[in-house]
Design an enzyme around this catalytic site. Sequence first.
Site, PDB file in Angstrom:
ATOM      1  N   ASP A  63      18.763 -46.933  35.609  1.00 29.49           N
ATOM      2  CA  ASP A  63      20.164 -46.845  35.191  1.00 29.49           C
ATOM      3  C   ASP A  63      20.797 -45.472  35.405  1.00 29.49           C
ATOM      4  OD1 ASP A  63      18.165 -46.096  33.120  1.00 29.49           O
ATOM      5  OD2 ASP A  63      19.940 -45.414  32.048  1.00 29.49           O
ATOM      6  N   THR A  89      13.450 -38.953  29.856  1.00 31.11           N
ATOM      7  CA  THR A  89      14.732 -38.680  30.502  1.00 31.11           C
ATOM      8  C   THR A  89      15.588 -37.799  29.602  1.00 31.11           C
ATOM      9  OG1 THR A  89      14.743 -40.774  31.680  1.00 31.11           O
ATOM     10  CG2 THR A  89      16.891 -39.878  31.145  1.00 31.11           C
ATOM     11  N   GLY A 146      15.826 -44.967  28.222  1.00 27.62           N
ATOM     12  CA  GLY A 146      15.031 -46.144  27.894  1.00 27.62           C
ATOM     13  C   GLY A 146      14.725 -46.962  29.138  1.00 27.62           C
TER      14      GLY A 146
HETATM   15  N1  ASP Z   1      16.221 -44.779  31.874  1.00 28.01           N
HETATM   16  C1  ASP Z   1      15.230 -44.125  32.681  1.00 28.01           C
HETATM   17  C2  ASP Z   1      14.892 -44.995  33.846  1.00 28.01           C
HETATM   18  O1  ASP Z   1      14.730 -46.189  33.655  1.00 28.01           O
HETATM   19  C3  ASP Z   1      13.978 -43.811  31.946  1.00 28.01           C
HETATM   20  C4  ASP Z   1      14.161 -43.157  30.598  1.00 28.01           C
HETATM   21  O2  ASP Z   1      15.254 -43.088  30.082  1.00 28.01           O
HETATM   22  O3  ASP Z   1      13.173 -42.684  30.039  1.00 28.01           O
HETATM   23  O4  ASP Z   1      14.727 -44.506  34.923  1.00 28.01           O
END
Ligand code: ASP
Length: 308
Positions: free
Chosen positions: A198, A167, A219
């Site tokens: 999120d 992300t 995350g």
């Molecule tokens: N936070 C993102 C999600 O859960 C994934 C990521 O940050 O890599 O969709």
Amino acid sequence: MTVAMIVHGGAWAIPDDQVDAHARGCLTAVRTGYAILRDGGSALDAVEAAIRVMEDDPIFDAGRGSCLTRDGEVELDASLMDGATLNVGAVACVKHIAQPIHLARLVLESPHVLLVGEGAERFAQQHGMPLCANEDLIVERERAIWQEYQRRGHTHLGDAFEPRADTVGAVALDASGNIAAGLSTGGTPNKLPGRVGDVPLVGCGFYADNAVGGVACTGFGEAIARMALAHRTMQGLEAGLTPAEAAERAIQTLAARVSGTAGLIVVDRLGRVGFAYNTKRMARAFLTEGMARPYVAVDRTEWKEPED
Ligand code: ASP
């Protein structure tokens, strides 16, 4: 008034052979955003531009290059917040938009906060954004990972494959004292169709308020959402913590309360930056006034451009 720009290119276990590409992508993004701020541009424009650079770079889990759902499709989420007005624009589960951060910007400029799926794509078209084929967002690397999930019956594939989703996010302070924060993602690998984390949830993945600062997370989205992690980090800033302290405390609380793994970047209203993560790696870069060159890192130590 000072300016500051910080970006992230995702937390998780970024594979060794992708570290340089993540670092370079963050470097280009931070330079792009900072140039806008230095020329007197707005924090919103800087954040949008930095995220667009990373959406267009297939190394990241945003725009083209995103990970696939169990159905083998790309589903994208993005968000943007203006700390001056507290206006928010977010989109979720869009499948035919190459630059969802721009769609989030259009939503921010409308009376709405969050648009999802087909309705969001119709809104995009009404505002002159072209739709693309879902296929256009898929790269070979992600198709191979998806095929491996298929082959193994969608069970966990081990460290080499997961968790790894990259992300992208950005936070900026402009010369007028305005703060903006934004995110863009393809979500987590092999996610259930319709799953949203999120990223489009205000106060969870992101927040911006000129009076305090701005935050952008990355995350495990379910844990970040349960903790309203961006909001918690803002509370730390309001209580007088530095961005680095507020970031560290939020990540520690996340780990203690929900065993979450995540990372986040922060800018406060004075233009101080901070970050923290408890994943293996987090790609990140920042540039603030007075720095000779951007700080770029993926591991705990600063990344240096490899010599050829
Ligand atoms: N936070 C993102 C999600 O859960 C994934 C990521 O940050 O890599 O969709």
